[in-house]
Design a protein around this motif. Structure first.
Motif, PDB file in Angstrom:
ATOM      1  N   UNK A  56       0.843  -1.206   0.000  1.00 25.96           N
ATOM      2  CA  UNK A  56       0.000   0.000   0.000  1.00 25.96           C
ATOM      3  C   UNK A  56       0.875   1.251   0.000  1.00 25.96           C
ATOM      4  N   UNK A  57       0.502   2.217  -0.824  1.00 23.26           N
ATOM      5  CA  UNK A  57       1.240   3.477  -0.905  1.00 23.26           C
ATOM      6  C   UNK A  57       0.467   4.574  -0.195  1.00 23.26           C
ATOM      7  N   UNK A  58       1.099   5.287   0.691  1.00 22.21           N
ATOM      8  CA  UNK A  58       0.523   6.452   1.374  1.00 22.21           C
ATOM      9  C   UNK A  58       1.375   7.675   1.052  1.00 22.21           C
ATOM     10  N   UNK A  59       0.718   8.761   0.614  1.00 15.94           N
ATOM     11  CA  UNK A  59       1.457   9.959   0.219  1.00 15.94           C
ATOM     12  C   UNK A  59       0.560  11.192   0.384  1.00 15.94           C
ATOM     13  N   UNK A  60       1.105  12.323  -0.017  1.00 13.66           N
ATOM     14  CA  UNK A  60       0.344  13.583  -0.045  1.00 13.66           C
ATOM     15  C   UNK A  60       0.451  14.192  -1.427  1.00 13.66           C
ATOM     16  N   UNK A  61      -0.561  14.939  -1.793  1.00  9.19           N
ATOM     17  CA  UNK A  61      -0.517  15.659  -3.072  1.00  9.19           C
ATOM     18  C   UNK A  61      -1.196  17.018  -2.889  1.00  9.19           C
ATOM     19  N   UNK A  62      -0.784  17.947  -3.720  1.00 10.28           N
ATOM     20  CA  UNK A  62      -1.355  19.295  -3.682  1.00 10.28           C
ATOM     21  C   UNK A  62      -2.099  19.553  -4.985  1.00 10.28           C
ATOM     22  N   UNK A  63      -3.376  19.852  -4.855  1.00  7.43           N
ATOM     23  CA  UNK A  63      -4.197  20.177  -6.023  1.00  7.43           C
ATOM     24  C   UNK A  63      -4.198  21.693  -6.181  1.00  7.43           C
ATOM     25  N   UNK A  64      -3.860  22.159  -7.389  1.00  9.90           N
ATOM     26  CA  UNK A  64      -3.829  23.602  -7.680  1.00  9.90           C
ATOM     27  C   UNK A  64      -4.525  23.850  -9.008  1.00  9.90           C
ATOM     28  N   UNK A  65      -4.466  25.078  -9.419  1.00  6.21           N
ATOM     29  CA  UNK A  65      -5.111  25.392 -10.693  1.00  6.21           C
ATOM     30  C   UNK A  65      -4.229  25.106 -11.878  1.00  6.21           C
ATOM     31  N   UNK A  66      -2.972  24.672 -11.625  1.00  9.19           N
ATOM     32  CA  UNK A  66      -2.033  24.411 -12.724  1.00  9.19           C
ATOM     33  C   UNK A  66      -2.072  22.934 -13.093  1.00  9.19           C
TER      34      UNK A  66
END
Length: 320
Positions: A56-66
């Motif tokens: 299992x992979x656990x991570x973070x991501x940032x959603x932006x307008x780009x």
């Protein structure tokens, strides 16, 4: 809100289908090409990606307008061992079955191709037992520790199943040699009581059975199951009876019936010589003895007469 695109592959860049992507309360599965899309508000999110047989992979991501294209690689929980299964006699590949039992006692089965090639997955950083079997072969078991596995290719040779092989010669004792036509391996020994019995692996063999005063018996056999046969060795001798009437060549006869009007010399005896060396003396006239084919000298004696040596007497299959 913006659309975020995801691509999920393994370490070899192969797309992973039906991987489960979890972001907050949202869940989506990847398609056949390993892709998925989710509409999200711009923010930072925790993401979890799950797939059977992968860590299992656990991570973070940032959603932006780009740019909102995200690529993730999952690490497989398994590594593969490339097996090559061979016949230990012929060294040729054979179709085989694999039974894999992991530490949790879970069992999975795999098959090789007809040439004995198989890629068998096992869990990383774990141990397992593997039983390798094939029809008419003795199975073989291996203990594998994947954390110490090097190299990832293994060659396994299976021994052939053995079958009872019995020959019953028409002679009481002698020797035998059974040669495997593929490997050249010999099974040899002596026999008594008119029986040759042993266990040999299936295959093709050249058999020679020998006994004193008999011609060797030779035959090819293909053993695929339990086998038994009566065999006959051709004698290299003949049974003769001697009758002495005169101490010369005309007076010594050897045949299988008493000559007509036979009158034996008193206390007569016959000695056979091979290469001038005596090897058998007969004093009981008319008693049969077995004589190997060849050329002999015959020494004849009786009371009140001089001994005589008859040279170059041939004993042959057609001798009477």
């Amino acid at each position: 809100m913006v659309e975020a695109s995801f691509a999920v592959t393994d370490k070899n860049k192969t797309p992973i289908e039906n991987a489960i992507i979890k972001i907050g309360d949202l869940t989506v599965k990847t398609s056949k090409d390993g892709s998925a899309k989710i509409v999200l508000f711009p923010a930072v999110y925790d993401i979890t990606i799950e797939k059977t047989d992968f860590y299992t992979l656990n991570s973070q991501l940032e959603i932006s307008g780009a740019n909102n294209q995200f690529n993730f690689e999952l690490d497989s929980r398994f590594t593969s061992i490339n097996f090559k299964v061979l016949d230990s006699t012929s060294e040729s590949g054979i179709a085989a079955n694999f039974k894999v039992e992991n530490q949790q006692k879970q069992i999975t089965f795999f098959n090789s191709d007809n040439a004995g090639n198989a890629a068998v997955p096992i869990e990383k950083n774990s141990s397992c037992s593997i039983e390798i079997s094939s029809s008419k072969y003795k199975s073989q078991s291996l203990k594998i520790d994947s954390s110490k596995l090097s190299p990832s290719s293994l060659t396994v040779k299976l021994d052939r199943e053995e079958f009872g092989f019995k020959l019953k010669p028409n002679v009481n004792s002698g020797t035998y040699n059974i040669k495997n036509s593929e490997s050249g391996k010999n099974f040899s020994g002596s026999f008594s009581e008119g029986v040759i019995a042993l266990l040999i692996p299936f295959g093709k063999y050249e058999v020679t059975v020998s006994s004193e005063n008999y011609k060797p018996f030779q035959k090819s056999f293909e053993i695929l199951s339990t086998y038994e046969e009566n065999i006959s060795l051709e004698p290299n001798f003949k049974s003769f009876s001697f009758f002495v009437t005169n101490l010369d060549k005309s007076g010594v006869t050897f045949n299988q019936e008493v000559p007509k009007d036979f009158i034996a010399l008193k206390n007569s005896s016959v000695t056979l010589l091979k290469n001038k060396v005596p090897f058998y003396t007969l004093k009981n006239m008319g008693a049969p003895i077995n004589i190997s084919y060849g050329t002999y000298d015959i020494a004849v004696s009786a009371d009140f007469t001089e001994s005589a040596v008859i040279e170059g007497v041939k004993f042959e299959p057609n001798s009477q």
